[in-house]
Design an enzyme around this catalytic site. Structure first.
Site, PDB file in Angstrom:
ATOM      1  N   HIS A 189       4.994  -8.167   4.608  1.00 43.66           N
ATOM      2  CA  HIS A 189       5.147  -6.785   4.157  1.00 43.66           C
ATOM      3  C   HIS A 189       6.246  -6.104   4.983  1.00 43.66           C
ATOM      4  CE1 HIS A 189       1.230  -7.499   2.299  1.00 43.66           C
ATOM      5  NE2 HIS A 189       1.442  -6.420   1.564  1.00 43.66           N
ATOM      6  N   SER A 238       0.184  -2.169  -1.708  1.00 39.61           N
ATOM      7  CA  SER A 238       0.456  -2.152  -0.272  1.00 39.61           C
ATOM      8  C   SER A 238       1.916  -1.908   0.072  1.00 39.61           C
ATOM      9  CB  SER A 238       0.003  -3.481   0.357  1.00 39.61           C
ATOM     10  OG  SER A 238       0.623  -4.579  -0.292  1.00 39.61           O
TER      11      SER A 238
END
Length: 265
Positions: free
Chosen positions: A246, A40
């Site tokens: 993230h 990711s």
């Protein structure tokens, strides 16, 4: 006057130094193909604009897409996928590599060690639960992850023997002693950051053993972590929840893309 190739190159070099060369002449298309592998952090989860990539969450704001847009490689295979572990890379992504691949980027290993679950435990559990989870993940990273990385890296080199391979590390999530008045305790933040440090050590060693370039994201994201006083490049707890912890679009650009550009030109 007869214009020779060497004369033209010299002129273009001089103009480039002066900042006068046109973009078309100063930034020619990159030779060979570019393949973006990984999890990711490489797919761009957290940066939005995922198009039709489904659960892989490949963002048009990801460092991989930004590099391809700017450098116009002869081909671009964006196969990084959110949630990928090392076996996903070997089973589902490496087929994108060929003998003509000139550049490969990859981030992988965090999911193998279970750091996504660790972050959940740290948010829902006690300090001791968080510390224990990070300790277990760090032990896995030190003992088991090196072999898995060696398998991935060896296969990359076999399939793309002439490629420049750049391994992208993971940033520290928190600025300790920073500006956050609420959220996780400093004990939890320190344990999470220690996991980032362990991952960096393991991954950089494996990359170096294969002659690959390691990008230490702890450096490129420094001053932009959660709780830092500067512009934050990493999402805290957010919605959709999967985008938490993230890099956001600014992090993909200012953190990862800038670091990749620095080592590739």
């Amino acid at each position: 006057m007869r214009i020779t190739r060497s004369w033209a190159v010299a002129v273009l070099t001089a103009l480039s130094i002066l900042g006068l060369a046109s973009p078309a002449l100063a930034a020619p298309a990159a030779a060979g193909g570019y393949v973006a592998l990984g999890d990711s952090y490489s797919s761009g989860l957290g940066a939005g604009s995922y198009g039709s990539s489904g659960d892989c969450k490949r963002s048009s704001n990801s460092y991989a897409q930004l590099w391809a847009n700017a450098h116009a490689p002869s081909s671009f295979a964006f196969v990084a996928c959110s949630g990928a572990v090392t076996s996903d890379v070997t089973n589902n992504q490496l087929s994108a590599l060929t003998s003509s691949t000139a550049l490969v980027t990859i981030s992988v290993g965090g999911n193998d060690a279970g750091f996504a679950n660790v972050m959940t435990d740290c948010n829902l559990g006690s300090d001791s639960t968080c510390v224990a989870g990070n300790t277990a993940a760090q032990n896995f990273a030190r003992t088991t992850l090196p072999g898995r990385l060696n398998t991935v890296y060896s296969q990359i080199r076999t399939r793309a023997p002439s490629a420049r391979v750049v391994v992208m590390g993971y940033p520290r999530i928190y600025k300790l002693g920073g500006s956050c008045a609420i959220g996780l305790s400093e004990t939890k933040r320190a344990a999470i950051n220690q996991s980032s440090d362990v991952l960096a050590g393991v991954i950089s060693s494996a990359a170096s053993a294969h002659g690959f370039t390691f990008v230490d994201a702890r450096n490129s994201f420094s001053g932009h972590e959660i709780c830092a006083s500067g512009t934050r490049w990493i999402n805290s707890v957010t919605f959709p929840i999967a985008e938490s912890y993230h890099p956001n679009s600014a992090g993909q650009n200012g953190g990862y893309y800038a670091a990749l550009r620095a080592v590739t030109g």
